[in-house]
Design an enzyme around this catalytic site. Structure first.
Site, PDB file in Angstrom:
ATOM      1  N   GLU A  98      71.331  50.271  25.426  1.00 11.40           N
ATOM      2  CA  GLU A  98      71.864  50.499  24.077  1.00 11.40           C
ATOM      3  C   GLU A  98      72.704  49.297  23.673  1.00 11.40           C
ATOM      4  OE1 GLU A  98      72.668  52.361  20.459  1.00 11.40           O
ATOM      5  OE2 GLU A  98      71.364  53.167  22.049  1.00 11.40           O
ATOM      6  N   GLU A 146      66.289  47.511  23.035  1.00 12.12           N
ATOM      7  CA  GLU A 146      66.844  48.830  23.348  1.00 12.12           C
ATOM      8  C   GLU A 146      65.748  49.728  23.914  1.00 12.12           C
ATOM      9  OE1 GLU A 146      68.660  50.112  19.672  1.00 12.12           O
ATOM     10  OE2 GLU A 146      70.640  49.634  20.471  1.00 12.12           O
TER      11      GLU A 146
END
Length: 910
Positions: free
Chosen positions: A210, A205
């Site tokens: 994400e 990430e």
């Protein structure tokens, strides 16, 4: 418009009151509540507070569910929520509380963005901005202050961002960031057609990546919940990838195919993103689009289809992307409590006023009320430099003296006392406990607040006194069951205007009291007010400074009018009347049915004519089709007609036998010095119409300036000695200094040698001529051949347009309409050459509205005026024609004469 389902607006007192229903009050009792119910109550109270903060302040009323004989505190959760709402630990800056028996009240002061703790505050108050951004690996919700800075930066960035070949600013960052997203390590996975269950991704990430899991069987609800916030965060930062079906350890898990099918995953994602609100500051054609791409990738386990991975690639957005509409409320007595939509919220948040759009504004005008320290609904107020400031106007109109309670206007007080014997004693009995302040009397305060007059009211009196809140007394001759409603409505409107128009930022509520001359017992005789709620002492005006602050807001309320600059600047701004203009406007219409107003050039006659028509509507409860405005020329007629405050016609139309006059009762005549009698006795006809209802004659006001007479024929006006009653406007408020000096010289020339058609007595007004000296302005007089003049005007117009002026700022005026028709095409043709030769896209230069004759342009104004060969066909009015031309120009005046090529000469004043 989304209205609040559980907050109601009450009408019982002259303040904006929201009833929040039953609420548990007190820390101990609130801790015992069901958590869900406690949260609902907290949300309801906070939303009511937000609505009042954004709407001028007011009162939240609630019924206590827990009866208590002793005062109790509000509750820590409620206090914390209100502190978070105002983004300050100082809750007392905006809120006070009071308990009366089983009722609990929160008194709310209007929000203002004045920096009390040194930090900038947003223009409006919000519970949530619905704006998100990325911070390393996190999705962060912006609070109101952060959202304000973000939007301000976006707006500035769009404004100053260069473009290539005229492309919309939005296109540039999108193209630049495409390569960035494709070089991201996530792009390879995004392009994949199938992946393995349990596969570990080779990247982690980051700001642009994400990972989210399908941790529920309710897949569609889960996606609808999370996608908007991440779309907003990525789009508002640098773009990125949202992987749904990957855990925090980078392991691909996907969503089992038994829980969802491929098509529904993509459909839910696309439908959810399509509902995400966006706002554009730029000129992008893709107004409602976030640029994104959704991929649903098959996930296999041991060779068999296990499920799906959903990946959304989001490109950075040019302006602002929201997860939903911002959470911000307002309240109105008519609409109730309602939520702002995204566009309304953004426009209020970044409403910086006209300073940003006009560099010249601060040169020519003085700011009386700025948006940077005023309540949310306020509009900026400017006065031309050199005119009286609101402080000076307050001192002239509503002066406060220590240890002195004054009645103003004194002449009206004496007149009322002579007409009503019990009035003096009754009023003095009410205010005997006050020793410092003002009692401001009006025949009807309602009319001056743009409300309907109540005929049964003898007068209204507003008390502004030390150690007291403002109190509005309505005085009736006989008892009237509607009297209290009238008084409450007038007081409520006054309070709202003091805050939302006048910019008052202190605590304020206008209390009410109805007095009746026929009653032997007006119960409260100590100056108290009729209100079921006892307001805190902080609502009292503590000293002279607080009284003056309130009275300066009152000056703006009473003297403001919408500036003609509003349309040019693209945002609404207000100007202030002069004291001289206001004194004419404040006359009692019922006692001044007929009036001749003589005004020097640029003294604001047309402004007063418009304001008086608005006052007529409220005083006599009539519609626009009962008021007739008559002028000589079509451009002024069209200008007034666009205001939709009356029926506007030319004198020629008025005198046409086909023109029906049955509905008209009130008549306003403007620029009457240029009327003629060629079609009949217009004055006699107009007066007869206004007098046909003998029991209640209509208004008949005539505005004129003999100095601006443009012909030698009979005007149809009565002899000057019969023009009575008469008022004068002698302060020039329109023109720059050099232009005003020129006007003064021309006025004196006309005064010394007037045309025979002008009564000599009328010209003595020139001795009262004065202007506000501080706006420079310039005049240039030139002689050209026709060919050179056309080039000169085209060049000058082009230069002004490059400096930020618009075509609406420019007028090219000819001596006669015949000359205008002869030469207009030549000037237009030369201007079109400039447009084609430049990069400026002034396609609207083809519009010929900027061309007219001097006579037809009477009553209008422009920043820049070119006078083309202004020579009168009738020599006695040559100076009158020059005066008419010059008075149209606010800042730049060019007087251009035809000459032979050898006869070129030039004079300049600047």
């Amino acid at each position: 418009m989304e209205t609040h389902p559980s907050l109601a607006v009450k009408w019982s007192c002259p303040d904006l009151t929201i009833y929040a229903g039953e609420v548990t009050i007190g820390e101990e009792d609130r801790n015992k509540m069901d958590s869900k119910k406690r949260k609902l109550e907290k949300t309801r109270i906070t939303e009511a507070a937000c609505a009042l903060l954004n709407s001028g302040g007011g009162l939240i009323a609630m019924q206590m569910t827990n009866k208590s004989e002793h005062p109790v505190e509000m509750g820590q959760d409620l206090e914390k929520s209100l502190r978070e709402l105002i983004m300050s630990p100082n809750m007392q800056a905006f809120f006070e509380t009071k308990q009366q028996e089983d009722q609990f009240y929160i008194f709310v002061k209007s929000w203002s963005c004045r920096p009390e703790d040194g930090s900038t505050k947003p223009r409006i108050c919000s519970l949530g901005s619905s704006l998100y951004c990325r911070s390393i690996t996190s999705k962060v919700a912006m609070d109101s202050r952060e959202a304000f800075e973000f939007l301000k930066d976006k707006k500035a960035c769009i404004k100053y961002r260069p473009t290539d070949d005229g492309a919309p600013p939005a296109k540039i960052p999108r193209a630049m960031c495409q390569n960035s997203l494709e070089s991201n390590p996530a792009f390879e996975i995004f392009q994949s057609k199938k992946l393995e269950y349990g596969q570990c991704l080779l990247f982690s990430e980051s700001t642009s990546i994400e990972f989210k899991q399908f941790s529920t069987k309710h897949v569609q609800a889960y996606m609808k919940n999370i996608i908007p916030e991440y779309i907003s965060a990525f789009a508002n930062t640098q773009g990125g990838y949202l992987f749904i079906g990957v855990d925090d350890k980078r392991i691909i898990l996907g969503c089992p195919k038994d829980n969802v099918d491929r098509d529904s995953l993509k459909t839910v994602a696309n439908e959810t993103i399509s509902k995400v609100p966006v706002f554009h500051f730029c000129s992008s054609k893709d107004k409602d689009k976030v640029s994104y791409e959704t991929r649903v990738i098959d996930v296999f386990q041991e060779g068999n289809l296990y499920g799906y991975l959903c990946v959304i690639k989001v490109e950075p957005f040019c302006c602002a992307v929201f997860s939903e509409a911002p959470i911000s409320w307002m309240v109105d007595k008519e609409k109730g409590v309602y939520r702002l939509n995204t566009e309304e919220w953004v426009r209020m948040m970044v409403d910086f006023g006209p300073e940003a759009s006009s560099k010249d504004l601060s040169k020519d005008f003085e700011c009386q009320l700025s948006l940077c320290n005023s309540p949310p609904h306020c509009r900026p107020v400017y006065s031309k430099k050199g005119l009286q400031h609101k402080v000076d106007l307050q001192q002239r109109l509503f002066q406060v003296s220590p240890d002195c309670l004054k009645y103003t206007p004194e002449s009206l007080w004496k007149e009322l006392c002579s007409q009503h014997k019990r009035l003096k004693g009754l009023v003095k009995q009410q205010i005997r406990s006050f020793s410092c302040g003002l009692l401001i009397l009006y025949r009807s305060w309602a009319v001056d607040l743009n409300l309907k007059e109540k005929q049964e009211v003898i007068c209204d009196a507003l008390l502004i006194a030390q150690n007291s809140p403002p109190i509005l007394y309505t005085i009736l001759g006989e008892q009237d069951e509607q009297g209290q409603d009238y008084c409450n409505h007038t007081a409520f409107t006054l309070k709202q205007k003091l805050v939302n128009t006048g910019g008052y930022t202190g605590r304020v509520c206008v209390m009410t009291k109805v007095l009746c001359l026929s009653s032997q017992n007006n119960i409260e005789t100590n100056g108290g007010s009729v209100s079921p709620i006892n307001y805190p002492s902080s609502y009292n005006l503590a000293n002279i400074q607080e009284m003056q602050d309130l009275l300066q807001a009152l000056v703006i309320v009473l003297l403001n009018f919408r500036s003609f600059l509003s349309d040019q600047l693209g945002c609404e701004i207000l100007n202030l009347l002069t004291a001289q203009q206001y004194e004419i406007l404040s006359k009692s219409l019922r006692k001044t049915r007929e009036l001749f107003v003589h005004g020097l050039p640029g003294s604001g006659k047309t402004i007063i004519a418009m304001k008086i028509m608005e006052k007529i509507r409220n005083t006599f409860h009539c519609e626009t089709d009962s008021i007739l405005y008559i002028c000589e020329n079509q451009p002024l007629r069209d200008f007034i007609r666009a205001k939709r405050i009356c029926q506007a016609v030319t004198r020629k139309t008025f005198m046409n036998y086909r023109f029906k006059t049955n509905s008209f009762q009130h008549i306003i005549v403007d620029e009457a010095q240029n009327f003629r009698t060629e079609d009949g006795n217009w004055y006699g006809k107009a007066k007869a119409i206004s007098r046909r209802v003998k029991s209640c004659p209509g208004m008949f006001w005539i505005f004129l300036d003999y100095f601006q007479t443009s012909h030698l024929k009979e005007s149809g006006l009565p002899d000057f000695s019969r023009q009575y009653p008469r008022e004068e406007l002698t302060q020039v408020v329109r023109n720059g200094d050099k232009i005003a000096e020129f006007l003064q010289k021309e006025l004196q020339k006309i005064r010394d040698n007037p045309p025979c058609s002008i009564p000599r007595q009328s010209l003595n007004i020139v001795h009262e001529f004065k202007w506000s000296q501080s706006v420079s302005g310039n005049i240039k007089t030139e002689q050209f051949t026709l060919e050179d003049m056309v080039i000169y005007v085209a060049d000058k117009c082009y230069d002004f347009l490059r400096k930020g002026y618009s075509l609406q700022d420019i007028a090219v005026l000819f001596s006669t309409d015949k000359e205008k028709k002869t030469y207009e095409s030549m000037f237009l043709g030369e201007m079109r050459k400039r447009r084609r030769a430049s990069e400026m896209n002034h396609a609207y230069l083809c519009d010929s509205n900027m061309f007219d004759s001097i006579r037809r342009f009477s009553g209008l104004e422009r920043s820049i005026v070119f006078g083309i060969n202004p020579i009168a066909t009738e020599q006695p009015i040559s100076h009158n024609l020059l005066l008419c031309l010059a008075s149209r120009a606010m800042k730049h005046l060019y007087i251009l004469y035809f000459s032979t090529p050898e006869g070129h000469s030039s004079t300049e004043a600047c």
